[in-house]
Design an enzyme around this catalytic site. Structure first.
Site, PDB file in Angstrom:
ATOM      1  N   ASP A 130      82.388  32.043   8.165  1.00  0.00           N
ATOM      2  CA  ASP A 130      82.639  31.904   9.466  1.00  0.00           C
ATOM      3  C   ASP A 130      82.615  30.241   9.485  1.00  0.00           C
ATOM      4  O   ASP A 130      81.782  29.792   9.466  1.00  0.00           O
ATOM      5  CB  ASP A 130      81.763  32.210  10.197  1.00  0.00           C
ATOM      6  CG  ASP A 130      81.674  31.753  11.687  1.00  0.00           C
ATOM      7  OD1 ASP A 130      82.573  31.032  11.982  1.00  0.00           O
ATOM      8  OD2 ASP A 130      81.121  32.199  12.619  1.00  0.00           O
ATOM      9  N   LYS A 188      88.456  26.912  16.751  1.00  0.00           N
ATOM     10  CA  LYS A 188      88.068  25.638  17.381  1.00  0.00           C
ATOM     11  C   LYS A 188      89.083  24.405  17.182  1.00  0.00           C
ATOM     12  O   LYS A 188      90.209  24.192  18.024  1.00  0.00           O
ATOM     13  CB  LYS A 188      86.733  25.119  16.890  1.00  0.00           C
ATOM     14  CG  LYS A 188      85.607  25.880  17.613  1.00  0.00           C
ATOM     15  CD  LYS A 188      84.365  25.119  17.297  1.00  0.00           C
ATOM     16  CE  LYS A 188      82.916  25.978  17.863  1.00  0.00           C
ATOM     17  NZ  LYS A 188      83.146  25.553  19.443  1.00  0.00           N
ATOM     18  N   PHE A 196      75.447  31.634  14.215  1.00  0.00           N
ATOM     19  CA  PHE A 196      76.124  31.858  15.564  1.00  0.00           C
ATOM     20  C   PHE A 196      77.592  32.359  15.228  1.00  0.00           C
ATOM     21  O   PHE A 196      78.290  31.387  14.491  1.00  0.00           O
ATOM     22  CB  PHE A 196      76.211  30.499  16.503  1.00  0.00           C
ATOM     23  CG  PHE A 196      76.745  30.617  17.878  1.00  0.00           C
ATOM     24  CD1 PHE A 196      76.212  31.406  18.948  1.00  0.00           C
ATOM     25  CD2 PHE A 196      77.966  30.456  17.998  1.00  0.00           C
ATOM     26  CE1 PHE A 196      76.628  31.596  20.004  1.00  0.00           C
ATOM     27  CE2 PHE A 196      78.788  30.696  19.481  1.00  0.00           C
ATOM     28  CZ  PHE A 196      78.092  31.393  20.362  1.00  0.00           C
TER      29      PHE A 196
END
Length: 409
Positions: free
Chosen positions: A235, A264, A150
């Site tokens: 990532d 995040k 993702f």
């Protein structure tokens, strides 16, 4: 009358009334639970009706220092009273300090700031493609990613994401992406072609089910990339900034990338993203090739500096490792107790419990009892509590989880 201004409804502190108002004004892009959160402190949240929750979702791995950490709050308050925003046409001290901090503690030499993980990944893909185009010509543009990955919700990053459900309804995808099984170096090697410019991987897959690669996999990927002059992109949007017990997840394997993305938890709650890379690669994106109006603004950078410094100063990474070990050991005891638990896996305080049954009802049952978790890929319960969590809080969460699992037996 069309266009008439509607009166604002009176303020209420009832969840049902807030939800009714949301139905009339907020797009339904999320499958929201019937809960309206009002405030948070540490590892706890309270809704508008006063119910208390143990938060083991942490804003989906965002609130690594818990809710409203005093050092982050103070940094935001002080900066908000000084300078909220300044164009990237000018130099910004907080941005420079944050870039220096990140570079000093990673493989990187340069940082590009943006507002989210998707934007950071877009920047990484653009950098990889332009670098390869400049060096090899226009036919070298393909990026290999992993199935179950993702990478974001923009058109470019859903094209990079190896999950058909994320792409459904948005075809055609951006061309130039190829997907291989995560952890399978042989298939990855076979997928490399004359068009390949980069490999993009999460060192630990979060949304894909908390999948941890086998020992030696990242090293083999690095060697493959070096052999074919491919760029290796990590990532670390979900697993960076201390989540796995090291500052960056790649440090567990001591296998550095060429490009890394963060977001995040970087500022402990406020939105910020970053792409980190080497100086020779960074020069590929000169003035006018990429940008972000709000990226690296003083307010977000001040919060990020406070967050990252606190991770170091308060020994939070050590707590993450210790509490992650304890939590995982206790979850493994449940595996022996409940036959529908297939696996428990993870690193630090990103842990997954794979089930033979659907996890959604268990998430709902836990929430009713005051524990917030979530479920990925249908059958994997994901636990990402704040990194400041203590043993007493883990025990309280486990007690609730035990009740939920027992009821599902």
């Amino acid at each position: 009358m069309r266009g008439a201004i509607k009166p604002m409804p009176e303020t209420t502190n009832k969840s049902s009334e807030w939800i009714e108002r949301a139905e009339q004004s907020v797009m339904k892009t999320y499958g929201r639970y019937p809960v309206v959160m009002q405030r948070g402190a540490g590892c706890r949240l309270w809704d508008v009706d006063g119910k208390e929750y143990l938060d083991f979702l942490a804003g989906v791995a965002v609130n690594n220092l818990g809710h409203c950490h005093p050092k982050v709050v103070k940094a935001l308050q002080d900066q908000a009273a000084t300078l909220l925003h300044c164009s990237n046409f000018y130099h910004i001290p907080q941005q420079i300090e944050l870039a220096e901090w990140l570079c000093a503690r990673s493989f990187a030499e340069r940082v590009f700031f943006c507002n989210s993980g998707a934007e950071a990944n877009e920047a990484a893909i653009k950098l990889a493609r332009k670098y390869s185009r400049d060096k090899y010509g226009e036919n070298r543009f393909e990026v290999i990613t992993a199935l179950a990955s993702f990478h974001g919700r923009t058109l470019g990053t859903i094209s990079a994401t190896g999950q058909p459900k994320v792409q459904d309804g948005f075809a055609p995808m951006v061309q130039g992406f190829k997907y291989v099984p995560f952890g399978d170096i042989a298939t990855l090697s076979q997928a490399v072609s004359s068009s390949t410019c980069a490999v993009l991987l999460e060192p630990v897959q979060g949304e894909g089910g908390v999948n941890v690669p086998s020992p030696g996999y990242l090293k083999a990927v690095r060697e493959l990339c070096d052999a074919h002059d491919l760029l290796l992109i990590y990532d670390e949007v979900q697993v960076g900034c201390g989540r796995t017990g090291t500052l960056f997840a790649y440090q567990h394997d001591d296998v550095a990338p060429d490009i890394m993305t963060l977001a995040k938890a970087l500022a402990g709650g406020p939105p910020i993203g970053a792409m980190l890379t080497r100086a020779d690669l960074a020069s590929t994106l000169g003035p006018g090739t990429h940008g972000s109006t709000f990226g690296g603004n003083p307010l977000m950078c001040a919060a990020a500096l406070a967050t990252m410094r606190t991770l170091e100063e308060e020994n939070i990474l050590a707590n993450c490792l210790a509490m992650g070990k304890y939590f995982r050991e206790r979850l493994l005891q449940f595996k022996d107790k409940y036959p529908f638990i297939r696996d428990v896996r993870g690193r630090g305080l990103i842990l997954g419990m794979e089930l033979d049954i659907e996890g959604g009802p268990l998430v709902n049952a836990a929430m009713e009892k005051g524990l917030l978790i979530n479920c990925t890929v249908g059958k994997v319960l994901r636990f990402v509590p704040p990194l400041i969590v203590n043993r007493k809080e883990i025990d309280a969460a486990l007690a609730i989880l035990d009740e939920v699992l027992a009821a599902a037996s």
